[in-house]
Design a protein around this motif. Structure first.
Motif, PDB file in Angstrom:
ATOM      1  N   UNK A 102       0.521  -1.066  -0.100  1.00 47.37           N
ATOM      2  CA  UNK A 102       0.417   0.385  -0.105  1.00 47.37           C
ATOM      3  C   UNK A 102       0.375   1.076  -0.023  1.00 47.37           C
ATOM      4  N   UNK A 103       0.376   1.787  -0.801  1.00 45.13           N
ATOM      5  CA  UNK A 103       1.635   4.053  -0.706  1.00 45.13           C
ATOM      6  C   UNK A 103       0.582   4.426   1.007  1.00 45.13           C
ATOM      7  N   UNK A 104      -0.151   4.858   1.356  1.00 42.07           N
ATOM      8  CA  UNK A 104      -0.698   4.901   2.682  1.00 42.07           C
ATOM      9  C   UNK A 104      -1.024   6.368   2.265  1.00 42.07           C
ATOM     10  N   UNK A 105      -1.265   6.880   0.790  1.00 40.30           N
ATOM     11  CA  UNK A 105      -0.866   8.502   0.267  1.00 40.30           C
ATOM     12  C   UNK A 105      -2.501   8.855   0.716  1.00 40.30           C
ATOM     13  N   UNK A 106      -3.629   7.636   0.598  1.00 35.80           N
ATOM     14  CA  UNK A 106      -4.495   8.467   1.480  1.00 35.80           C
ATOM     15  C   UNK A 106      -4.963   8.617   2.262  1.00 35.80           C
ATOM     16  N   UNK A 107      -4.457   9.553   3.516  1.00 37.36           N
ATOM     17  CA  UNK A 107      -4.707  10.533   4.533  1.00 37.36           C
ATOM     18  C   UNK A 107      -3.762  11.320   5.449  1.00 37.36           C
ATOM     19  N   UNK A 108      -2.768  11.807   3.750  1.00 44.48           N
ATOM     20  CA  UNK A 108      -2.849  13.308   3.850  1.00 44.48           C
ATOM     21  C   UNK A 108      -2.069  13.207   5.289  1.00 44.48           C
ATOM     22  N   UNK A 109      -1.758  12.389   5.977  1.00 46.13           N
ATOM     23  CA  UNK A 109      -0.633  12.130   7.108  1.00 46.13           C
ATOM     24  C   UNK A 109       1.116  11.059   6.975  1.00 46.13           C
ATOM     25  N   UNK A 110       0.427  10.032   6.205  1.00 36.53           N
ATOM     26  CA  UNK A 110       1.400   9.203   5.819  1.00 36.53           C
ATOM     27  C   UNK A 110       2.734   9.523   5.026  1.00 36.53           C
ATOM     28  N   UNK A 111       3.993   9.457   5.382  1.00 37.07           N
ATOM     29  CA  UNK A 111       5.254   9.030   4.140  1.00 37.07           C
ATOM     30  C   UNK A 111       4.807   7.736   3.015  1.00 37.07           C
ATOM     31  N   UNK A 112       5.173   8.041   1.907  1.00 36.72           N
ATOM     32  CA  UNK A 112       5.214   6.833   1.428  1.00 36.72           C
ATOM     33  C   UNK A 112       6.954   6.922   1.165  1.00 36.72           C
ATOM     34  N   UNK A 113       6.757   5.213   1.432  1.00 41.11           N
ATOM     35  CA  UNK A 113       8.493   5.359   2.097  1.00 41.11           C
ATOM     36  C   UNK A 113       9.078   4.437   0.805  1.00 41.11           C
ATOM     37  N   UNK A 114       9.217   4.882  -0.309  1.00 41.45           N
ATOM     38  CA  UNK A 114       9.883   5.300  -1.624  1.00 41.45           C
ATOM     39  C   UNK A 114      10.993   4.927  -1.524  1.00 41.45           C
ATOM     40  N   UNK A 115      11.719   5.575  -1.040  1.00 42.72           N
ATOM     41  CA  UNK A 115      13.406   5.539  -1.095  1.00 42.72           C
ATOM     42  C   UNK A 115      13.459   4.268  -0.371  1.00 42.72           C
ATOM     43  N   UNK A 116      12.663   3.810   0.799  1.00 41.57           N
ATOM     44  CA  UNK A 116      13.277   2.602   2.017  1.00 41.57           C
ATOM     45  C   UNK A 116      13.570   1.515   0.817  1.00 41.57           C
ATOM     46  N   UNK A 117      11.728   1.289   0.578  1.00 42.94           N
ATOM     47  CA  UNK A 117      11.259   0.227  -0.705  1.00 42.94           C
ATOM     48  C   UNK A 117      12.029   0.246  -1.357  1.00 42.94           C
ATOM     49  N   UNK A 118      12.444   1.509  -2.167  1.00 40.58           N
ATOM     50  CA  UNK A 118      13.652   1.458  -3.867  1.00 40.58           C
ATOM     51  C   UNK A 118      14.674   0.320  -3.223  1.00 40.58           C
ATOM     52  N   UNK A 119      15.420   1.023  -1.684  1.00 42.77           N
ATOM     53  CA  UNK A 119      16.768   0.510  -1.557  1.00 42.77           C
ATOM     54  C   UNK A 119      16.680  -0.636  -1.741  1.00 42.77           C
ATOM     55  N   UNK A 120      15.857  -1.452  -0.536  1.00 46.62           N
ATOM     56  CA  UNK A 120      15.372  -2.072   0.199  1.00 46.62           C
ATOM     57  C   UNK A 120      15.235  -3.482  -1.116  1.00 46.62           C
ATOM     58  N   UNK A 121      14.757  -3.328  -2.322  1.00 44.60           N
ATOM     59  CA  UNK A 121      14.057  -4.106  -3.693  1.00 44.60           C
ATOM     60  C   UNK A 121      15.116  -4.683  -4.170  1.00 44.60           C
ATOM     61  N   UNK A 122      15.212  -3.212  -4.872  1.00 46.55           N
ATOM     62  CA  UNK A 122      16.282  -2.865  -5.889  1.00 46.55           C
ATOM     63  C   UNK A 122      15.381  -2.506  -7.575  1.00 46.55           C
ATOM     64  N   UNK A 123      14.334  -2.461  -7.479  1.00 47.71           N
ATOM     65  CA  UNK A 123      13.581  -2.362  -8.676  1.00 47.71           C
ATOM     66  C   UNK A 123      14.153  -2.287 -10.287  1.00 47.71           C
ATOM     67  N   UNK A 124      13.522  -2.809 -10.935  1.00 50.52           N
ATOM     68  CA  UNK A 124      13.747  -2.171 -12.406  1.00 50.52           C
ATOM     69  C   UNK A 124      12.828  -1.333 -12.982  1.00 50.52           C
ATOM     70  N   UNK A 125      11.743  -1.161 -12.081  1.00 57.19           N
ATOM     71  CA  UNK A 125      10.204  -0.565 -12.481  1.00 57.19           C
ATOM     72  C   UNK A 125       9.735  -0.402 -11.477  1.00 57.19           C
TER      73      UNK A 125
END
Length: 373
Positions: A331-354
């Motif tokens: 889940x992105x958790x961008x649907x409450x105006x409070x939580x931050x999307x853990x984009x950098x952490x998830x990217x660094x952890x999972x090493x995605x191509x996309x």
């Protein structure tokens, strides 16, 4: 006679309360309210929902009222849903002012649109520095695609005002996909949304996938998506009435799914224990299944996809799972105006191509926040 009528009226007002108190689940509600441990650790909301679902006023009487109002073209609960033309229902304003968003009566300011665009630019720059492709998918509200089903006054108002999505599209972020044109073009081939569900149909998700897959191919020319231009037809059937549980409307809901020529490859899902189990062909990953990691060893794309999503990602999940060797959905958790999307952490952890970000249009009402510096 008047006293009798008044007495009956007040007695009827007590029926919902009395039936709730007599409900066998009521003792759990009292216990939870008092902080007493119950056999199962329910929350207040869970107990209230159990009482509602087993209350004869809800299960027997309200369906009659809701069905009567719906067939009159009126909503049994206008804050929850609004009724348009030809039996179409749209989410009401208790859902992030969703109805007012439909026709631009509740819209972001120019500064808020600029903030959204700047945050997307920041994500694009970060992922580009990591050589990661990025697609930002705004799944349109049903009223955006079937605006002709809104009441006449709402359609006329909409024609003169911008929506949140239209304001954001003006910023021309390279990652932002505009799915509206293709969805509208395919309405005559099958239902891309349905009158009693806020989500796109399986066929609507298929149409959206065509645009998303084309975007991924543009960014990664070697990418070979599953299900691209692969439908031999569309099957229509009655199902997926979201508003039955919400406001007790019982009516036919025309749902559509594509008939694919190519069979799905074998996809496996990973349990919390780390064990892999085979999924059914074309099995979707629902919102309640998240987070989920899948692998499709037969995929021609030796790539990993990170998918940040909400419930509109359900219909897209089977195509994404079949198109990548490894997929991490959360889940992105961008649907409450409070939580931050853990984009950098998830990217660094999972090493995605996309990275694929799937957001329901009404959530544009909230500012986008990420963990990027």
């Amino acid at each position: 006679m008047y006293k009798l009528i008044i007495g009956v009226f007040f007695a009827l007002l007590l029926v919902p309360s009395v039936s709730s108190v007599m409900n066998p689940n009521f003792k759990d509600l009292v216990a939870v309210r008092l902080g007493v441990k119950t056999e199962v650790p329910y929350t207040v909301d869970q107990v209230q929902e159990r009482i509602r679902r087993s209350n004869p006023v809800w299960t027997k009487l309200l369906p009659l009222y809701s069905g009567f109002m719906y067939r009159l073209g009126a909503s049994p609960n206008p804050q929850s849903i609004q009724i348009g033309k030809d039996g179409w229902a749209f989410l009401g304003n208790q859902h992030l002012n969703s109805y007012d968003q439909c026709f631009g009566r509740n819209v972001m300011t120019d500064e808020q649109a600029a903030s959204w665009s700047n945050e997307l630019t920041k994500i694009e720059s970060y992922l580009n520095s990591k050589n990661v492709a990025f697609a930002f998918v705004v799944a349109p509200n049903s009223c955006t695609i079937y605006s002709e089903k809104l009441p006449t006054w709402a359609s006329e108002y909409k024609a003169q005002h911008q929506t949140n999505l239209e304001k954001l599209l003006e910023k021309k972020n390279s990652s932002l996909l505009d799915l509206r044109t293709n969805l509208i073009l395919h309405k005559d081939k099958g239902s891309v949304y349905s009158k009693l569900n806020s989500h796109w149909t399986d066929y609507g998700a298929y149409v959206a996938w065509q645009d998303l897959a084309a975007k991924l191919q543009h960014d990664r020319p070697s990418f070979k998506p599953f299900g691209l231009a692969d439908a031999s037809g569309v099957q229509e059937y009655d199902g997926h009435n979201e508003y039955l549980g919400m406001v007790n409307i019982r009516a036919h809901n025309n749902w559509a799914k594509p008939i694919l020529k190519t069979p799905y490859p074998i996809t496996e899902k990973q349990a919390a224990s780390g064990e892999w189990t085979k999924m059914a062909a074309g099995e979707l990953t629902g919102l309640l299944d998240l987070p989920r990691t899948t692998q499709t060893l037969e995929s021609p794309n030796d790539m990993t996809a990170l998918v940040l999503r909400d419930s509109m990602g359900d219909g897209l999940s089977s195509y994404i799972q079949a198109s990548f060797k490894r997929v991490i959905q959360t889940q992105h958790h961008a649907n409450n105006g409070l939580s931050k999307v853990d984009l950098m952490r998830l990217t660094e952890t999972n090493k995605p191509d996309v990275v694929i970000f799937i957001l329901t249009e009404r959530y544009l009402a909230f500012p986008l926040k990420t963990d990027l510096p």
